[in-house]
Design a protein around this motif. Structure first.
Motif, PDB file in Angstrom:
ATOM      1  N   THR A 136       0.807  -1.225   0.000  1.00  0.00           N
ATOM      2  CA  THR A 136       0.000   0.000   0.000  1.00  0.00           C
ATOM      3  C   THR A 136       0.834   1.267   0.000  1.00  0.00           C
ATOM      4  O   THR A 136       0.532   2.231  -0.716  1.00  0.00           O
ATOM      5  CB  THR A 136      -0.936   0.012   1.231  1.00  0.00           C
ATOM      6  N   TYR A 137       1.919   1.294   0.807  1.00  0.00           N
ATOM      7  CA  TYR A 137       2.668   2.538   1.001  1.00  0.00           C
ATOM      8  C   TYR A 137       4.144   2.456   0.618  1.00  0.00           C
ATOM      9  O   TYR A 137       4.866   3.437   0.732  1.00  0.00           O
ATOM     10  CB  TYR A 137       2.563   2.976   2.469  1.00  0.00           C
ATOM     11  N   GLY A 138       4.610   1.287   0.188  1.00  0.00           N
ATOM     12  CA  GLY A 138       6.014   1.160  -0.199  1.00  0.00           C
ATOM     13  C   GLY A 138       6.851   0.548   0.911  1.00  0.00           C
ATOM     14  O   GLY A 138       6.361   0.278   2.009  1.00  0.00           O
ATOM     15  N   GLU A 139       8.120   0.341   0.613  1.00  0.00           N
ATOM     16  CA  GLU A 139       9.028  -0.311   1.556  1.00  0.00           C
ATOM     17  C   GLU A 139       9.103   0.452   2.877  1.00  0.00           C
ATOM     18  O   GLU A 139       9.069   1.680   2.905  1.00  0.00           O
ATOM     19  CB  GLU A 139      10.434  -0.417   0.955  1.00  0.00           C
ATOM     20  N   ILE A 140       9.215  -0.298   3.963  1.00  0.00           N
ATOM     21  CA  ILE A 140       9.322   0.300   5.298  1.00  0.00           C
ATOM     22  C   ILE A 140      10.760   0.753   5.517  1.00  0.00           C
ATOM     23  O   ILE A 140      11.696  -0.027   5.386  1.00  0.00           O
ATOM     24  CB  ILE A 140       8.907  -0.717   6.381  1.00  0.00           C
ATOM     25  N   THR A 141      10.951   2.021   5.864  1.00  0.00           N
ATOM     26  CA  THR A 141      12.289   2.567   6.086  1.00  0.00           C
ATOM     27  C   THR A 141      12.593   2.763   7.566  1.00  0.00           C
ATOM     28  O   THR A 141      13.754   2.873   7.942  1.00  0.00           O
ATOM     29  CB  THR A 141      12.447   3.915   5.360  1.00  0.00           C
ATOM     30  N   GLN A 142      11.567   2.838   8.388  1.00  0.00           N
ATOM     31  CA  GLN A 142      11.766   2.989   9.828  1.00  0.00           C
ATOM     32  C   GLN A 142      10.621   2.303  10.555  1.00  0.00           C
ATOM     33  O   GLN A 142       9.464   2.529  10.229  1.00  0.00           O
ATOM     34  CB  GLN A 142      11.831   4.467  10.228  1.00  0.00           C
ATOM     35  N   PHE A 143      10.945   1.457  11.538  1.00  0.00           N
ATOM     36  CA  PHE A 143       9.925   0.714  12.271  1.00  0.00           C
ATOM     37  C   PHE A 143      10.086   0.980  13.754  1.00  0.00           C
ATOM     38  O   PHE A 143      11.169   0.811  14.306  1.00  0.00           O
ATOM     39  CB  PHE A 143      10.042  -0.785  11.969  1.00  0.00           C
ATOM     40  N   GLY A 144       9.001   1.414  14.399  1.00  0.00           N
ATOM     41  CA  GLY A 144       9.070   1.776  15.811  1.00  0.00           C
ATOM     42  C   GLY A 144       8.820   0.629  16.764  1.00  0.00           C
ATOM     43  O   GLY A 144       8.924   0.808  17.982  1.00  0.00           O
ATOM     44  N   GLY A 145       8.509  -0.569  16.235  1.00  0.00           N
ATOM     45  CA  GLY A 145       8.220  -1.706  17.107  1.00  0.00           C
ATOM     46  C   GLY A 145       6.744  -1.804  17.431  1.00  0.00           C
ATOM     47  O   GLY A 145       6.028  -0.806  17.482  1.00  0.00           O
ATOM     48  N   GLU A 146       6.267  -3.017  17.662  1.00  0.00           N
ATOM     49  CA  GLU A 146       4.845  -3.214  17.953  1.00  0.00           C
ATOM     50  C   GLU A 146       4.588  -3.072  19.457  1.00  0.00           C
ATOM     51  O   GLU A 146       5.495  -3.228  20.270  1.00  0.00           O
ATOM     52  CB  GLU A 146       4.362  -4.576  17.450  1.00  0.00           C
ATOM     53  N   TYR A 147       3.339  -2.777  19.794  1.00  0.00           N
ATOM     54  CA  TYR A 147       2.940  -2.635  21.192  1.00  0.00           C
ATOM     55  C   TYR A 147       1.501  -3.125  21.328  1.00  0.00           C
ATOM     56  O   TYR A 147       0.722  -3.083  20.365  1.00  0.00           O
ATOM     57  CB  TYR A 147       3.059  -1.181  21.649  1.00  0.00           C
ATOM     58  N   PRO A 148       1.111  -3.638  22.502  1.00  0.00           N
ATOM     59  CA  PRO A 148      -0.253  -4.160  22.666  1.00  0.00           C
ATOM     60  C   PRO A 148      -1.299  -3.047  22.660  1.00  0.00           C
ATOM     61  O   PRO A 148      -1.051  -1.941  23.139  1.00  0.00           O
ATOM     62  CB  PRO A 148      -0.195  -4.865  24.025  1.00  0.00           C
ATOM     63  N   ILE A 149      -2.466  -3.359  22.119  1.00  0.00           N
ATOM     64  CA  ILE A 149      -3.600  -2.436  22.101  1.00  0.00           C
ATOM     65  C   ILE A 149      -4.635  -2.930  23.101  1.00  0.00           C
ATOM     66  O   ILE A 149      -4.959  -4.118  23.142  1.00  0.00           O
ATOM     67  CB  ILE A 149      -4.235  -2.364  20.688  1.00  0.00           C
ATOM     68  N   THR A 150      -5.165  -2.031  23.888  1.00  0.00           N
ATOM     69  CA  THR A 150      -6.193  -2.401  24.863  1.00  0.00           C
ATOM     70  C   THR A 150      -7.443  -2.884  24.126  1.00  0.00           C
ATOM     71  O   THR A 150      -8.009  -2.142  23.309  1.00  0.00           O
ATOM     72  CB  THR A 150      -6.553  -1.215  25.757  1.00  0.00           C
ATOM     73  N   PRO A 151      -7.885  -4.113  24.349  1.00  0.00           N
ATOM     74  CA  PRO A 151      -9.064  -4.634  23.626  1.00  0.00           C
ATOM     75  C   PRO A 151     -10.348  -3.945  24.067  1.00  0.00           C
ATOM     76  O   PRO A 151     -10.473  -3.486  25.206  1.00  0.00           O
ATOM     77  CB  PRO A 151      -9.067  -6.122  24.000  1.00  0.00           C
ATOM     78  N   SER A 152     -11.293  -3.874  23.154  1.00  0.00           N
ATOM     79  CA  SER A 152     -12.620  -3.316  23.459  1.00  0.00           C
ATOM     80  C   SER A 152     -13.659  -4.121  22.693  1.00  0.00           C
ATOM     81  O   SER A 152     -13.363  -4.733  21.667  1.00  0.00           O
ATOM     82  CB  SER A 152     -12.687  -1.835  23.059  1.00  0.00           C
ATOM     83  N   GLY A 153     -14.895  -4.104  23.207  1.00  0.00           N
ATOM     84  CA  GLY A 153     -15.963  -4.844  22.546  1.00  0.00           C
ATOM     85  C   GLY A 153     -15.656  -6.327  22.505  1.00  0.00           C
ATOM     86  O   GLY A 153     -15.352  -6.945  23.528  1.00  0.00           O
ATOM     87  N   ASN A 154     -15.711  -6.904  21.302  1.00  0.00           N
ATOM     88  CA  ASN A 154     -15.465  -8.348  21.158  1.00  0.00           C
ATOM     89  C   ASN A 154     -14.013  -8.666  20.801  1.00  0.00           C
ATOM     90  O   ASN A 154     -13.691  -9.776  20.396  1.00  0.00           O
ATOM     91  CB  ASN A 154     -16.406  -8.951  20.109  1.00  0.00           C
ATOM     92  N   GLU A 155     -13.119  -7.682  20.962  1.00  0.00           N
ATOM     93  CA  GLU A 155     -11.706  -7.909  20.696  1.00  0.00           C
ATOM     94  C   GLU A 155     -11.082  -8.738  21.826  1.00  0.00           C
ATOM     95  O   GLU A 155     -11.370  -8.527  23.002  1.00  0.00           O
ATOM     96  CB  GLU A 155     -10.964  -6.585  20.564  1.00  0.00           C
ATOM     97  N   ILE A 156     -10.232  -9.678  21.463  1.00  0.00           N
ATOM     98  CA  ILE A 156      -9.542 -10.519  22.436  1.00  0.00           C
ATOM     99  C   ILE A 156      -8.137  -9.993  22.699  1.00  0.00           C
ATOM    100  O   ILE A 156      -7.687  -9.905  23.839  1.00  0.00           O
ATOM    101  CB  ILE A 156      -9.475 -11.975  21.937  1.00  0.00           C
ATOM    102  N   TYR A 157      -7.444  -9.647  21.630  1.00  0.00           N
ATOM    103  CA  TYR A 157      -6.084  -9.129  21.760  1.00  0.00           C
ATOM    104  C   TYR A 157      -5.748  -8.331  20.506  1.00  0.00           C
ATOM    105  O   TYR A 157      -6.341  -8.538  19.438  1.00  0.00           O
ATOM    106  CB  TYR A 157      -5.068 -10.268  21.938  1.00  0.00           C
ATOM    107  N   GLY A 158      -4.783  -7.413  20.632  1.00  0.00           N
ATOM    108  CA  GLY A 158      -4.386  -6.626  19.471  1.00  0.00           C
ATOM    109  C   GLY A 158      -2.992  -6.051  19.603  1.00  0.00           C
ATOM    110  O   GLY A 158      -2.499  -5.807  20.712  1.00  0.00           O
ATOM    111  N   TYR A 159      -2.346  -5.865  18.450  1.00  0.00           N
ATOM    112  CA  TYR A 159      -1.056  -5.195  18.363  1.00  0.00           C
ATOM    113  C   TYR A 159      -1.231  -3.916  17.545  1.00  0.00           C
ATOM    114  O   TYR A 159      -2.022  -3.867  16.598  1.00  0.00           O
ATOM    115  CB  TYR A 159      -0.019  -6.059  17.622  1.00  0.00           C
ATOM    116  N   GLY A 160      -0.421  -2.902  17.861  1.00  0.00           N
ATOM    117  CA  GLY A 160      -0.348  -1.707  17.043  1.00  0.00           C
ATOM    118  C   GLY A 160       1.104  -1.409  16.745  1.00  0.00           C
ATOM    119  O   GLY A 160       2.000  -1.853  17.467  1.00  0.00           O
TER     120      GLY A 160
END
Length: 230
Positions: A159-183
């Protein structure tokens, strides 16, 4: 005659003495003092032309205001700070999932059974993983990472081209019917800031599961937050 010549010689000597008396004669010491003064002036002028390296580096170094403000430097963008459009439309896919989404978004089902929701260049991928995720034996965080990580990266690159800088993933607080998430926040080619998320959700009835992967402009983080899968 001799008297006249003697008188003339006397007058000539007087004139010579008067001329010598009117001339200013400087002493050797005064000449040295003048030369020393000129040397001091030249030295002070030369010193004035050389700026203090420390002062010069402080005053002449340009300040990067963008970097100071933390723009496009891997700063985490909280999806909660982005108002997602209200979901007013709904559809069902071949897997029996009901999907609600906002007007202005387009929804289409791919040949492999996945559903793609698009909002401009922002994309949301929905996949039924009921037969693949086993909550009794598989940790949700581990499953998401192993199942969706590569797919998410590929979506970002497509969608946006090659990744040149990555900040690392972090957990997202689930809401509704979400069980787990990364951002994750990253920068792609041409300096485009991108926000990506991976979520595991429970389908209606609690006996089914789906994975939702979204990639969007960093300024649109959370634009798919109101998209629901049941």
């Amino acid at each position: 005659m001799k008297k006249i010549i003697a008188l003339l010689l006397a007058l000539a000597m007087c004139v010579s003495l008067c001329a010598c008396g009117g001339r200013e004669v400087s002493s050797p010491g005064s000449a040295d003092e003048e030369n020393a003064a000129e040397t001091d002036d030249e030295a002070s002028n030369e010193a004035g032309e050389i700026s203090d390296p420390g002062t010069e580096s402080t005053e002449n170094t340009p300040v990067n205001d963008d970097a100071a403000e933390g723009e496009n430097t891997g700063t985490v963008v909280d999806p909660a700070n982005v108002e997602a459009p209200e979901s007013t439309e709904s559809t069902s896919n071949s897997a029996g999932m009901d999907i609600s989404y906002a007007g202005g978004m387009s929804v289409k089902e791919e040949s492999d059974g996945t559903t793609l929701v698009e909002y401009g260049s922002d994309r949301l991928y929905i996949r039924d993983v009921t037969g693949e995720y086993k909550p009794e034996s598989t940790d949700a965080a581990t499953f998401l990472y192993e199942y969706a990580y590569e797919k998410c990266v590929q979506m970002v690159v497509d969608t946006y081209g090659e990744i040149t800088q990555f900040g690392g993933e972090y957990p997202i607080t689930p809401s509704g019917n979400e069980i787990y998430g990364y951002g994750a926040n990253m920068t792609c080619q041409s300096g485009v800031g991108v926000f990506a998320s991976i979520k595991l959700v429970a389908l209606e009835g609690g006996d089914g599961y789906a994975v939702m992967i979204s990639v969007c402009h960093e300024s649109n983080a959370g634009v798919f937050d109101n998209v629901e899968v049941e």
